[in-house]
Motif scaffolding. Structure first.
Motif, short mmCIF file in Angstrom:
data_model
loop_
_atom_site.label_atom_id
_atom_site.label_comp_id
_atom_site.label_asym_id
_atom_site.label_seq_id
_atom_site.Cartn_x
_atom_site.Cartn_y
_atom_site.Cartn_z
N GLU A 1 0.83 -1.21 0.00
CA GLU A 1 0.00 0.00 0.00
C GLU A 1 0.86 1.26 0.00
OE1 GLU A 1 -2.64 0.00 3.28
OE2 GLU A 1 -3.64 -1.86 2.69
N THR A 2 1.89 1.29 0.82
CA THR A 2 2.78 2.45 0.90
C THR A 2 3.51 2.65 -0.43
OG1 THR A 2 3.11 1.96 3.23
CG2 THR A 2 4.62 3.51 2.23
N THR A 3 3.97 1.57 -1.00
CA THR A 3 4.67 1.66 -2.28
C THR A 3 3.73 2.19 -3.36
OG1 THR A 3 6.02 -0.24 -1.64
CG2 THR A 3 6.04 0.37 -3.94
N ALA A 4 2.51 1.73 -3.38
CA ALA A 4 1.55 2.21 -4.38
C ALA A 4 1.24 3.69 -4.16
CB ALA A 4 0.27 1.38 -4.31
N ARG A 5 1.12 4.08 -2.91
CA ARG A 5 0.83 5.48 -2.61
C ARG A 5 1.99 6.38 -3.05
NH1 ARG A 5 -1.21 5.71 3.11
NH2 ARG A 5 -3.04 4.77 2.16
N VAL A 6 3.22 5.97 -2.77
CA VAL A 6 4.41 6.75 -3.18
C VAL A 6 4.49 6.80 -4.69
CG1 VAL A 6 6.94 6.77 -3.17
CG2 VAL A 6 5.69 6.31 -1.06
N ARG A 7 4.17 5.67 -5.36
CA ARG A 7 4.18 5.64 -6.83
C ARG A 7 3.16 6.63 -7.38
NH1 ARG A 7 1.51 0.75 -8.48
NH2 ARG A 7 -0.26 2.12 -8.30
N ASP A 8 1.97 6.65 -6.81
CA ASP A 8 0.92 7.56 -7.27
C ASP A 8 1.34 9.03 -7.08
OD1 ASP A 8 -0.57 5.38 -7.96
OD2 ASP A 8 -1.84 5.44 -6.15
N ILE A 9 1.92 9.32 -5.93
CA ILE A 9 2.39 10.69 -5.68
C ILE A 9 3.49 11.06 -6.68
CG2 ILE A 9 3.63 12.14 -4.02
CD1 ILE A 9 2.12 10.66 -1.80
N PHE A 10 4.39 10.14 -6.95
CA PHE A 10 5.46 10.38 -7.91
C PHE A 10 4.89 10.63 -9.31
CE2 PHE A 10 9.02 8.97 -10.65
CZ PHE A 10 9.97 9.86 -10.19
N ILE A 11 3.88 9.88 -9.71
CA ILE A 11 3.24 10.08 -11.02
C ILE A 11 2.59 11.46 -11.09
CG2 ILE A 11 1.35 9.31 -12.50
CD1 ILE A 11 2.05 6.43 -11.65
N ILE A 12 1.94 11.87 -10.00
CA ILE A 12 1.31 13.20 -9.97
C ILE A 12 2.37 14.30 -10.07
CG2 ILE A 12 0.02 14.81 -8.50
CD1 ILE A 12 -1.54 12.35 -7.46
N VAL A 13 3.47 14.14 -9.36
CA VAL A 13 4.56 15.13 -9.42
C VAL A 13 5.12 15.21 -10.83
CG1 VAL A 13 6.92 15.61 -8.63
CG2 VAL A 13 5.15 15.01 -6.97
N LEU A 14 5.31 14.07 -11.49
CA LEU A 14 5.82 14.08 -12.86
C LEU A 14 4.83 14.73 -13.82
CD1 LEU A 14 7.59 10.61 -13.26
CD2 LEU A 14 8.62 12.87 -13.15
N ALA A 15 3.53 14.51 -13.61
CA ALA A 15 2.52 15.14 -14.46
C ALA A 15 2.54 16.65 -14.29
CB ALA A 15 1.14 14.57 -14.14
N LEU A 16 2.65 17.12 -13.05
CA LEU A 16 2.73 18.56 -12.80
C LEU A 16 4.00 19.16 -13.42
CD1 LEU A 16 1.45 18.81 -9.12
CD2 LEU A 16 0.28 19.54 -11.20
N GLU A 17 5.10 18.42 -13.32
CA GLU A 17 6.35 18.88 -13.92
C GLU A 17 6.21 18.99 -15.44
OE1 GLU A 17 11.04 17.57 -14.28
OE2 GLU A 17 9.69 16.44 -12.99
N SER A 18 5.57 17.99 -16.05
CA SER A 18 5.35 18.04 -17.50
C SER A 18 4.47 19.23 -17.88
CB SER A 18 4.69 16.75 -17.97
OG SER A 18 5.53 15.65 -17.75
N LEU A 19 3.46 19.50 -17.06
CA LEU A 19 2.58 20.65 -17.31
C LEU A 19 3.38 21.95 -17.23
CD1 LEU A 19 -0.38 21.55 -17.74
CD2 LEU A 19 -0.52 21.77 -15.26
N LEU A 20 4.23 22.09 -16.22
CA LEU A 20 5.05 23.30 -16.10
C LEU A 20 6.02 23.43 -17.26
CD1 LEU A 20 5.82 23.37 -12.27
CD2 LEU A 20 4.35 24.91 -13.57
N LEU A 21 6.62 22.33 -17.68
CA LEU A 21 7.54 22.38 -18.83
C LEU A 21 6.80 22.78 -20.10
CD1 LEU A 21 9.88 19.32 -18.19
CD2 LEU A 21 10.48 21.74 -18.11
N GLY A 22 5.58 22.29 -20.27
CA GLY A 22 4.78 22.66 -21.44
C GLY A 22 4.46 24.15 -21.44
N ILE A 23 4.08 24.67 -20.27
CA ILE A 23 3.79 26.11 -20.17
C ILE A 23 5.05 26.93 -20.46
CG2 ILE A 23 3.15 27.94 -18.54
CD1 ILE A 23 1.24 25.93 -17.24
N ALA A 24 6.19 26.49 -19.90
CA ALA A 24 7.44 27.21 -20.16
C ALA A 24 7.80 27.17 -21.64
CB ALA A 24 8.57 26.60 -19.32
N LEU A 25 7.55 26.05 -22.30
CA LEU A 25 7.83 25.93 -23.73
C LEU A 25 6.93 26.85 -24.54
CD1 LEU A 25 9.55 24.43 -25.79
CD2 LEU A 25 7.78 22.69 -25.90
N ILE A 26 5.67 26.95 -24.17
CA ILE A 26 4.75 27.85 -24.86
C ILE A 26 5.20 29.30 -24.69
CG2 ILE A 26 2.39 28.77 -24.82
CD1 ILE A 26 1.46 25.89 -24.21
N ILE A 27 5.59 29.67 -23.48
CA ILE A 27 6.08 31.03 -23.23
C ILE A 27 7.33 31.30 -24.05
CG2 ILE A 27 7.10 32.53 -21.46
CD1 ILE A 27 5.16 31.27 -19.46
#
Length: 142
Positions: free
Chosen positions: A50-76
């Protein structure tokens, strides 16, 4: 005993210890970070699923937010590049063309003045200098 003269400011040795300390601090920081990553991986390996799955999910969310920020920076970045290209085409290029036209006009004016003012004045000075020399020779010839 010989006396040593002080070095001029440009020849004084640079402070190497501060650069060495900074490099050492960076190396120590990288080593600490690696130890923390290895400890985290080890803890996740022995943690419940359960802990491993929770950490994996948090890591996926962090990577998605990072990708979103990189996309915005690329557009700018693309928008800023378009603004720069527009500036170069519509403002700098006409200024350069006007400057080139001014230089060509100046070149033409210089040639005109050289042909119609400077050369006749120089020729007149040549004739006057020759006439003066002739008159000087005629006066002293008596």
């Amino acid at each position: 005993m010989t006396q040593q003269l002080p070095l001029p400011p440009s020849e004084k040795p640079t402070s190497q210890p501060s650069e060495s300390k900074r490099f050492t601090g960076i190396i120590i920081g990288i080593i600490i970070l690696l130890i923390l990553v290895i400890a985290g991986i080890t803890l996740l390996a022995i943690a419940p699923a359960e802990t491993t799955a929770r950490v994996r999910d948090i890591f996926i969310i962090v990577l998605a937010l990072e990708s979103l920020l990189l996309g915005i920076a690329l557009i700018i970045l693309i928008v800023q590049l378009a603004i720069l290209i527009n500036l170069l085409q519509n403002e700098v290029k006409p200024i350069l063309e006007a400057t080139q036209e001014t230089i060509n006009n100046l070149r033409g004016t210089t040639v005109f003045l050289s042909n119609n003012l400077v050369e006749p004045v120089i020729k007149l000075n040549e004739y006057l200098a020759g006439l003066k020399k002739i008159l000087d020779l005629l006066r002293f010839g008596r």
